[in-house]
Design an enzyme around this catalytic site. Sequence first.
Site, mmCIF file in Angstrom:
data_model
loop_
_atom_site.group_PDB
_atom_site.id
_atom_site.type_symbol
_atom_site.label_atom_id
_atom_site.label_comp_id
_atom_site.label_asym_id
_atom_site.label_seq_id
_atom_site.Cartn_x
_atom_site.Cartn_y
_atom_site.Cartn_z
ATOM 1 N N ASP A 217 0.345 49.092 35.899
ATOM 2 C CA ASP A 217 0.564 48.138 34.858
ATOM 3 C C ASP A 217 -0.550 47.549 33.985
ATOM 4 O OD1 ASP A 217 2.598 46.916 33.214
ATOM 5 O OD2 ASP A 217 2.681 45.132 34.481
ATOM 6 N N ASN A 218 -0.024 47.064 32.830
ATOM 7 C CA ASN A 218 -1.194 46.439 31.835
ATOM 8 C C ASN A 218 -2.407 47.026 31.330
ATOM 9 O OD1 ASN A 218 0.187 43.658 33.587
ATOM 10 N ND2 ASN A 218 0.601 44.035 31.506
ATOM 11 N N GLU A 247 4.929 42.288 28.744
ATOM 12 C CA GLU A 247 6.267 41.716 29.032
ATOM 13 C C GLU A 247 6.780 40.638 28.189
ATOM 14 O OE1 GLU A 247 2.860 41.210 32.107
ATOM 15 O OE2 GLU A 247 3.798 42.755 30.794
#
Length: 262
Positions: A217-218, A247
């Site tokens: 993620d990210n 998010e």
Amino acid sequence: MCLLLYAVTSVIAGCLFFYALLPWLSRHRGTLALLWHDRICAHTRDWLTGSRQPQRMLRYVLENAVAGDPQSTVDTIDRFCKTAEWAMNVGDEKGLILDRVVLETNPRTALELGTYCGYSTVRIARLLQPGARLYTVELNADTAKAAEQIIAHAGVGDRVQLLVGSSWELIPELREKFGVKKLDFVFLDHWKESYTRDTKLLEDCELIREGTVLLADNVTCPGAPDYLDYVRHHSQYRSEYYPSHLEYTQAEDGLEKSVYLG
């Protein structure tokens, strides 16, 4: 004197204008989003309430989510992050990508690096087949206490083992202490600068096999350039990027899925 007063007034007005503009800018710019939400707002709330976000999120979940219903817990945390205070979970939009990859992989043994408050832990655990196991690693002991209660409230505690400590120390212990032979799925969502180091450690400890899926993620915001360079140019990985948004914002972000080829 008039010039000094004008200068001071101008500075104050400029600061107020920037402060008012920052929330709008943060919805579309990743760096500003993290500055605004994860630094300014979070630290201000901590100072004003004398508590930390994991405790506030736990209280909200216990008061609003249906006990034993993991989807209710996921939805409640999403609502908390949209209406009360932003949190760096994988979030609802990227969460759908996470769901799809977990369902496609159908792991018997999974590892999550970076539990935080347990949002993605619950998302993953609710999709596991009977008998499957998710090991999740959280560095901060106080945060882990809140996550443990959220996981239990969601009703997925029987599928999850929460490990408290450094991923660097815990990964080598997975086989001997916890009986993990091979991992089918790994979700990386902890310190971005640790992604490459921990992926190499998983390889060195022979915990990943041909077909093991890594989802990070990210990778765009705040970014993991070293990790992307590693998995995209390594002959033993086949990687694919899933564009999305940071998010609960419209700032660009994404996840990187990498399949280990053995």
